[in-house]
Design a protein around this motif. Structure first.
Motif, PDB file in Angstrom:
ATOM      1  N   UNK A 128       0.840  -1.198   0.000  1.00 25.20           N
ATOM      2  CA  UNK A 128       0.000   0.000   0.000  1.00 25.20           C
ATOM      3  C   UNK A 128       0.874   1.245   0.000  1.00 25.20           C
ATOM      4  N   UNK A 129       0.319   2.342  -0.534  1.00 26.52           N
ATOM      5  CA  UNK A 129       1.060   3.601  -0.544  1.00 26.52           C
ATOM      6  C   UNK A 129       1.111   4.207   0.853  1.00 26.52           C
ATOM      7  N   UNK A 160      -6.005   3.426   6.531  1.00 30.05           N
ATOM      8  CA  UNK A 160      -5.029   4.521   6.563  1.00 30.05           C
ATOM      9  C   UNK A 160      -5.170   5.263   7.898  1.00 30.05           C
ATOM     10  N   UNK A 161      -4.234   6.156   8.164  1.00 26.25           N
ATOM     11  CA  UNK A 161      -4.370   7.002   9.356  1.00 26.25           C
ATOM     12  C   UNK A 161      -5.605   7.893   9.204  1.00 26.25           C
ATOM     13  N   UNK A 162      -6.118   8.375  10.329  1.00 22.91           N
ATOM     14  CA  UNK A 162      -7.382   9.128  10.290  1.00 22.91           C
ATOM     15  C   UNK A 162      -7.349  10.324   9.340  1.00 22.91           C
ATOM     16  N   UNK A 163      -6.203  10.992   9.275  1.00 22.50           N
ATOM     17  CA  UNK A 163      -6.140  12.211   8.458  1.00 22.50           C
ATOM     18  C   UNK A 163      -5.994  11.918   6.971  1.00 22.50           C
ATOM     19  N   UNK A 164      -5.745  10.645   6.634  1.00 24.63           N
ATOM     20  CA  UNK A 164      -5.478  10.289   5.230  1.00 24.63           C
ATOM     21  C   UNK A 164      -6.740   9.679   4.614  1.00 24.63           C
ATOM     22  N   UNK A 165      -7.271  10.325   3.584  1.00 22.62           N
ATOM     23  CA  UNK A 165      -8.529   9.853   2.993  1.00 22.62           C
ATOM     24  C   UNK A 165      -8.352   9.326   1.578  1.00 22.62           C
ATOM     25  N   UNK A 166      -7.116   9.081   1.188  1.00 24.66           N
ATOM     26  CA  UNK A 166      -6.873   8.453  -0.118  1.00 24.66           C
ATOM     27  C   UNK A 166      -5.671   7.520   0.031  1.00 24.66           C
ATOM     28  N   UNK A 167      -5.382   6.767  -1.025  1.00 23.06           N
ATOM     29  CA  UNK A 167      -4.273   5.813  -0.963  1.00 23.06           C
ATOM     30  C   UNK A 167      -4.563   4.666  -1.907  1.00 23.06           C
ATOM     31  N   UNK A 168      -3.545   3.824  -2.126  1.00 20.69           N
ATOM     32  CA  UNK A 168      -3.732   2.741  -3.088  1.00 20.69           C
ATOM     33  C   UNK A 168      -3.169   1.434  -2.547  1.00 20.69           C
ATOM     34  N   UNK A 169      -3.828   0.346  -2.945  1.00 22.56           N
ATOM     35  CA  UNK A 169      -3.329  -0.990  -2.626  1.00 22.56           C
ATOM     36  C   UNK A 169      -2.991  -1.669  -3.945  1.00 22.56           C
ATOM     37  N   UNK A 170      -1.777  -2.196  -4.041  1.00 22.74           N
ATOM     38  CA  UNK A 170      -1.349  -2.876  -5.268  1.00 22.74           C
ATOM     39  C   UNK A 170      -1.250  -4.378  -5.004  1.00 22.74           C
ATOM     40  N   UNK A 171      -1.876  -5.139  -5.890  1.00 25.48           N
ATOM     41  CA  UNK A 171      -1.821  -6.603  -5.806  1.00 25.48           C
ATOM     42  C   UNK A 171      -0.873  -7.048  -6.917  1.00 25.48           C
ATOM     43  N   UNK A 183      -4.051  -2.345  -9.289  1.00 24.98           N
ATOM     44  CA  UNK A 183      -3.942  -1.334  -8.221  1.00 24.98           C
ATOM     45  C   UNK A 183      -5.317  -0.721  -7.985  1.00 24.98           C
ATOM     46  N   UNK A 184      -5.800  -0.798  -6.758  1.00 26.14           N
ATOM     47  CA  UNK A 184      -7.069  -0.150  -6.405  1.00 26.14           C
ATOM     48  C   UNK A 184      -6.712   1.178  -5.743  1.00 26.14           C
ATOM     49  N   UNK A 185      -7.106   2.267  -6.394  1.00 24.34           N
ATOM     50  CA  UNK A 185      -6.739   3.589  -5.899  1.00 24.34           C
ATOM     51  C   UNK A 185      -7.970   4.260  -5.292  1.00 24.34           C
ATOM     52  N   UNK A 186      -7.910   4.553  -4.023  1.00 17.98           N
ATOM     53  CA  UNK A 186      -9.002   5.284  -3.377  1.00 17.98           C
ATOM     54  C   UNK A 186      -8.704   6.771  -3.591  1.00 17.98           C
ATOM     55  N   UNK A 187      -9.557   7.427  -4.391  1.00 18.52           N
ATOM     56  CA  UNK A 187      -9.324   8.843  -4.709  1.00 18.52           C
ATOM     57  C   UNK A 187      -9.923   9.759  -3.652  1.00 18.52           C
ATOM     58  N   UNK A 188     -11.010   9.307  -3.055  1.00 23.35           N
ATOM     59  CA  UNK A 188     -11.676  10.167  -2.076  1.00 23.35           C
ATOM     60  C   UNK A 188     -12.503   9.302  -1.126  1.00 23.35           C
ATOM     61  N   UNK A 189     -12.387   9.617   0.147  1.00 20.12           N
ATOM     62  CA  UNK A 189     -13.195   8.900   1.143  1.00 20.12           C
ATOM     63  C   UNK A 189     -13.622   9.922   2.192  1.00 20.12           C
ATOM     64  N   UNK A 190     -14.746   9.640   2.854  1.00 20.42           N
ATOM     65  CA  UNK A 190     -15.259  10.596   3.842  1.00 20.42           C
ATOM     66  C   UNK A 190     -14.517  10.465   5.170  1.00 20.42           C
TER      67      UNK A 190
END
Ligand code: FUL
Length: 475
Positions: free
Chosen positions: A355-356, A384-395, A457-464
């Motif tokens: 993960x990124x 991810x940490x609470x302040x981080x609302x995006x990120x990616x997981x690579x398989x 790669x699943x990229x989360x661009x935005x999360x609440x």
């Protein structure tokens, strides 16, 4: 005594240490109850519309039908259960009473029921036989009981009819038929035999259902546990928030076009269920034998409902014999075979995940690591940490692997978080976007043109809130 004190001390210490070390994200917004989590797991359920309409050819019986018309010649609820089971369904919901008011169980408060019918001398009980068949087959049992009743003279009189309806709820939910997994309330509300419309007391109906069957979810346009998707085509919304501003809605709501998407910041957890019939009508009519939906059509419906995190409630109406017609049973077997073949092997199992960004845990360095999305354990997740609302997981695969479907699941026990994501594939050393979406929720299953990839790669661009992903699968 000493042992008891030591035990108390140890449990106090372990409680304290789990409080200190529980570094999991706190829930975001409303979260599902245990009954709702069980509903999410029942991806596909069978709906059964059966009653006088089966014999008259109507879709909405008028209420004055002679009960003797109800005369199935070979009814076998075990056959219904077998067809449901072979199709991979998890429960059967029966129209114990449709709008015509006829009861498929011997009802203590009306004679408009199976006991007065032309079926087996009035000695049999469809709900009993289905309840036994479901228990034997390991299927859940659900109940549809229409509030709209075109037979009962009390309909349209206010509390007298509501009392009658609640007496019927007590009969079907009071325990005689075992545990009920879902209570299905239809929003239809028309005139009764006296020309009057009824004002339903849904608050009292819901309270009674919860009291009698605490493990059941209640479905209606407005929940309170499961909401209507807003169409009868079996199609979920691409953006499907499991949250809804519940108190602005009621069964029969004029705002049904909002039900598909739900509300991003809704007040209650109320996911959408997609009801659709395998035939043009809800009831069996002999002239629809050649109009049963094809395997292709059902597969599209499955991806548009189950694949968007909704439940699929597929109606399969028994014929005048009281059996599911061969045409319907055959396409359901075809659907199962197609899905089983597609999902036979999760290509991500055995791959490696990175993960990124990963949430820091003092409990264990791998507690929220990317590998959690591959461990097949629904209770673990990458976060991810609470302040981080995006990120990616690579398989990453050990060799180029042909992939055309991804299935992603959020850890919904902590609420629904992801608002936008996309999926990339590493093809010949270059990342290329293969699909994208908005919400994920309980699951999102996306198809795309198959690629031969060395990684996905699943990229989360935005999360609440910090994304929590419990599973990524590739097919
Ligand atoms: C509707 C009813 O009016 C139809 O007859 C059918 O039962 C469908 C599932 O719900 O509101």
């Amino acid at each position: 005594m000493l042992a008891f004190c030591t035990h108390l001390l140890l449990s106090a210490l372990s409680m304290q240490s789990s409080l200190l070390t529980d570094d999991a994200p706190v829930p975001f917004g409303p979260v599902p109850t245990a009954a709702q989590l069980a509903w999410h797991d029942r991806e596909m359920q069978m709906f059964i519309h059966f009653g006088p309409n089966t014999f008259t050819g109507l879709e909405w019986g008028e209420g004055g039908e002679n009960p003797k018309l109800f005369a199935p010649t070979a009814l076998d609820a075990n056959q219904w259960a077998r067809v449901a089971k072979d199709a991979g369904m998890e429960a059967i919901i029966l129209t114990t009473k449709h709008h015509d008011g006829f009861c498929l169980w011997p009802c203590a408060s009306t004679t408009h029921d199976v006991a007065s019918s032309g079926w087996s001398g009035g000695e049999r009980d469809v709900l009993r036989e289905l309840s036994d068949a479901c228990a034997k087959a390991g299927l859940g049992l659900g109940v549809y009981l229409s509030p709209w009743d075109r037979n009962n003279p009390k309909y349209g009189t206010g509390s007298a009819y509501n009392e009658y309806f609640m007496a019927q709820l007590r009969e079907v939910l009071g325990g005689a038929y075992g545990p009920i997994v879902e209570m299905w309330f239809d929003g239809a509300c028309g005139e009764g035999p006296n020309g009057k419309r009824q004002v339903y007391d849904f608050a009292a109906f819901n309270a009674l259902v919860h009291e009698l069957q605490p493990g059941a979810v209640i479905f209606s346009d407005a929940g309170p546990e499961v909401r209507w998707v807003g169409n009868e085509r079996g199609i979920g919304n691409e953006t499907h928030w499991c949250r809804l501003n519940r108190d602005e809605f009621f069964p029969g709501t004029p705002r049904s076009e909002e039900l598909g998407e739900g509300h991003r910041d809704g007040t209650h957890w109320i996911p959408a269920e997609c009801d659709v019939s395998i035939r043009p009508g809800w009831f069996y009519h002999p002239d629809t034998d050649a109009k049963v939906k094809s395997v292709d059509a059902l597969e599209e419906i499955w991806y548009a409902s189950v694949g968007r995190g909704c439940g699929l409630l597929l109606n399969v109406p028994p014929d005048r014999r009281g059996l599911i017609h061969d045409n319907d049973a055959a396409v359901l077997r075809g659907l199962r075979a197609r899905l089983d073949a597609t999902f036979a092997k999760d290509l991500a199992r055995g791959a490696t995940a990175s993960a990124t960004t990963t949430r820091v845990s003092t409990v264990s360095p791998t507690r929220f690591s990317a590998s959690r999305v591959l461990d097949g354990d629904a209770s673990t997740y990458w976060a991810t940490d609470d302040a981080v609302h995006d990120g990616a997981v690579t398989i990453s695969f050990s060799a180029p692997t042909k992939v055309g479907i991804v299935r992603i699941e959020e850890y919904i026990k902590l609420g629904q978080r992801v608002a936008k994501f996309h999926v990339d594939a590493l093809v010949d050393g270059e990342w290329k976007r293969v699909t994208e979406g908005t919400t994920i929720g309980a699951r999102r299953i996306l198809r795309f043109d198959g690629v031969s990839a060395t990684a996905i790669r699943v990229v989360i661009d935005d999360a609440l809130a910090a994304p929590c992903i419990s599973s990524i699968q590739c097919y």
